[in-house]
Design a protein around this motif. Structure first.
Motif, short mmCIF file in Angstrom:
data_model
loop_
_atom_site.label_atom_id
_atom_site.label_comp_id
_atom_site.label_asym_id
_atom_site.label_seq_id
_atom_site.Cartn_x
_atom_site.Cartn_y
_atom_site.Cartn_z
N SER A 33 39.94 -47.96 -1.14
CA SER A 33 41.14 -48.24 -0.32
C SER A 33 41.32 -47.23 0.80
N LYS A 34 40.91 -45.99 0.60
CA LYS A 34 41.09 -44.96 1.62
C LYS A 34 40.16 -45.14 2.82
N TYR A 35 39.11 -45.95 2.67
CA TYR A 35 38.17 -46.18 3.77
C TYR A 35 38.61 -47.31 4.69
N ASP A 36 39.63 -48.07 4.31
CA ASP A 36 40.16 -49.17 5.12
C ASP A 36 39.06 -50.15 5.52
N ARG A 37 38.31 -50.63 4.52
CA ARG A 37 37.21 -51.53 4.79
C ARG A 37 37.65 -52.98 4.67
N LYS A 38 37.05 -53.81 5.51
CA LYS A 38 37.34 -55.24 5.52
C LYS A 38 36.08 -56.01 5.14
N LEU A 295 30.79 -53.44 -13.42
CA LEU A 295 31.79 -52.47 -12.98
C LEU A 295 31.13 -51.25 -12.34
N VAL A 296 30.15 -50.68 -13.02
CA VAL A 296 29.49 -49.47 -12.50
C VAL A 296 28.74 -49.78 -11.21
N ALA A 297 27.98 -50.88 -11.20
CA ALA A 297 27.16 -51.21 -10.03
C ALA A 297 28.01 -51.54 -8.81
N ASN A 298 29.05 -52.35 -8.99
CA ASN A 298 29.85 -52.77 -7.85
C ASN A 298 30.66 -51.63 -7.26
N VAL A 299 31.24 -50.79 -8.12
CA VAL A 299 32.02 -49.66 -7.61
C VAL A 299 31.11 -48.68 -6.86
N THR A 300 29.95 -48.39 -7.42
CA THR A 300 29.01 -47.48 -6.76
C THR A 300 28.54 -48.03 -5.43
N LEU A 301 28.22 -49.32 -5.39
CA LEU A 301 27.76 -49.94 -4.15
C LEU A 301 28.86 -49.95 -3.10
N ALA A 302 30.08 -50.24 -3.51
CA ALA A 302 31.19 -50.29 -2.55
C ALA A 302 31.49 -48.92 -1.95
N LYS A 303 31.36 -47.86 -2.75
CA LYS A 303 31.69 -46.52 -2.27
C LYS A 303 30.58 -45.91 -1.42
N SER A 304 29.33 -46.22 -1.71
CA SER A 304 28.22 -45.57 -1.01
C SER A 304 27.50 -46.47 -0.02
N GLY A 305 27.80 -47.74 0.00
CA GLY A 305 27.07 -48.67 0.85
C GLY A 305 27.73 -49.03 2.14
N GLY A 306 28.87 -48.40 2.47
CA GLY A 306 29.53 -48.71 3.72
C GLY A 306 30.17 -50.09 3.70
N PRO A 307 30.49 -50.64 4.89
CA PRO A 307 31.12 -51.98 4.94
C PRO A 307 30.26 -53.07 4.30
N ARG A 308 28.94 -52.99 4.50
CA ARG A 308 28.08 -53.99 3.87
C ARG A 308 28.08 -53.86 2.35
#
Length: 411
Positions: A33-38, A295-308
């Motif tokens: 949420s702090k990254y303001d990603r769409k 849960l682990v895979a999606n959270v990790t990907l969302a935090k380290s993978g940028g907008p994509r």
């Protein structure tokens, strides 16, 4: 597929879909949420609407109370329709962005989104600081002698505990990789694999006659003799490698089925001992265990993978349940209706599944309404709302299990 535990199968599929689309999607949204990603509106709405369609179709089957073989096949091939929709929509989007994506600025932005080269620019050398990975360290310099002894003992204990299951698995799953190839294991595995398959078929299908075991044994023995004289102890077979890989994959699926069957039996035993409904265990324990990887895979990907990464992670929260529902449950329905053919398969009646599907639809509608209203931004409001819906569902289940609430829902 088992008549005694089929309610666990339905509840675990629906419970897993609810957990991933609410808890996993909610935690993923809160974590970034702090990254303001769409995310892209079109793909999100497509996935959510298709998951709603899957739930509604399954709800119709449960309300009717039975399903025929043709209905199970139609339910399974809905996933083919889903794949075609994704392919056509992506081809349309690529056609529109064909020229804009070729610009230099767009290429640089795409490279900046990759997690492993997030700080790398053209002409610069790779460094550990730029790749954001820690320096490689020698474990021997950190671990003390006592820690290494403890780790050694634990590895031995785990090895001994796994041995009764590991040996039969290795003796029936062919492995033709260069690193793990062993001629004795290859010969034995190709010989015993047909016998294991006919034994599993004897458990899930009609009783097999003794001549079927004889034929499977002769087939396995013939294949073992061929492998013995056409392979050596250093290199795996090079000819017909795809047949080896196909058999290895199929035998891995067979062992997955065996382990899943034992897991279900364990859940039923726990339910009988603790006085808990097996369907509730499938809805919680089994569904949570199947979804922790997401849960682990999606959270990790969302935090380290940028907008994509955020786009892929949130799409996975809805595409994964679609696959589990249409393919996982669809294949099970095909096998069970095939066994009952030409009659229809009677779907197990469980009033609690209506509550789960109701909360699941509520979570999907929340996502479908709230996220577009917030300009497709993944923020805490969206995530907390999904978590609140799931917590209300858990509170209802806990209240019913403890006897505070006692009511039945019928179609």
């Amino acid at each position: 597929m088992n008549d005694d535990t089929n309610d666990i199968g339905f509840n675990s599929i629906i419970g897993g879909a609810f957990f991933v689309s609410s808890v996993v999607a909610g935690i993923t949204s809160i974590s970034i949420s702090k990254y303001d990603r769409k995310i892209k509106k079109s793909s999100f709405i497509r996935n959510v609407l298709f998951l709603i369609l899957c739930v509604v179709c399954l709800l119709v089957v449960i309300v009717i109370g039975k399903i025929h073989l043709w209905g199970a096949l139609a339910f399974f091939f809905l996933y083919v329709v889903y794949i075609c929709c994704i392919f056509l929509s992506e081809m349309y989007v690529r056609g529109e962005e064909k020229y804009s994506n070729c610009e230099e600025g767009m290429i640089d932005d795409y490279m900046l989104d990759l997690p492993m080269v997030c700080d790398m620019k053209k002409g610069e050398e790779l460094s550990c600081e730029q790749l954001r990975v820690p320096l490689l360290v020698n474990k021997d310099d950190i671990q003390s002698e006592k820690q290494k002894k403890i780790a050694f003992v634990l590895r031995k204990v785990v090895y001994i505990l796994e041995l009764p299951l590991d040996i039969p698995r290795k003796l029936t799953i062919p492995n033709v990789s260069q690193e793990k190839w062993s001629k004795p294991f290859g010969v034995v595995s190709i010989t015993l694999a047909p016998l294991l398959l006919i034994l599993i078929w004897d458990f899930i299908g009609p009783k097999t006659r003794i001549w079927a075991y004889g034929i499977s044994g002769l087939i396995g023995l013939a294949c073992g003799v061929v492998v013995f004289f056409t392979s050596d102890g250093l290199n795996p077979p090079k000819k017909f490698n795809f047949l080896w890989l196909g058999l290895g994959f199929f035998m891995s699926i067979t062992w997955t089925y065996i382990l899943a069957e034992e897991l279900i039996s364990l859940l039923v035993s726990m339910g009988l001992i603790l006085g808990i409904s097996p369907s509730i265990l499938g809805l919680t324990v089994l569904a949570w265990g199947n979804s922790l990887g997401d849960l682990v895979a999606n959270v990790t990907l969302a935090k380290s993978g940028g907008p994509r990464g955020a786009q892929v992670a949130l799409c996975g929260c809805y595409a994964g349940p679609i696959f589990n529902t249409l393919v996982g449950l669809g294949l099970s329905l095909i096998f069970t209706t095939w066994k009952a053919f030409p009659s229809s398969y009677i779907v197990p009646m469980d009033s609690t599944i209506y509550e789960t599907m109701g909360f699941l639809l509520l979570g999907l509608l929340w996502a479908l309404v709230i996220l577009p209203k917030r300009d497709m931004r993944l923020d805490k409001f969206f995530g907390i709302g999904l978590l609140a819906i799931y917590l209300c569902f858990l509170f209802l289940k806990l209240a019913r299990a403890l006897g505070f609430i006692d009511f039945q829902i019928s179609p």
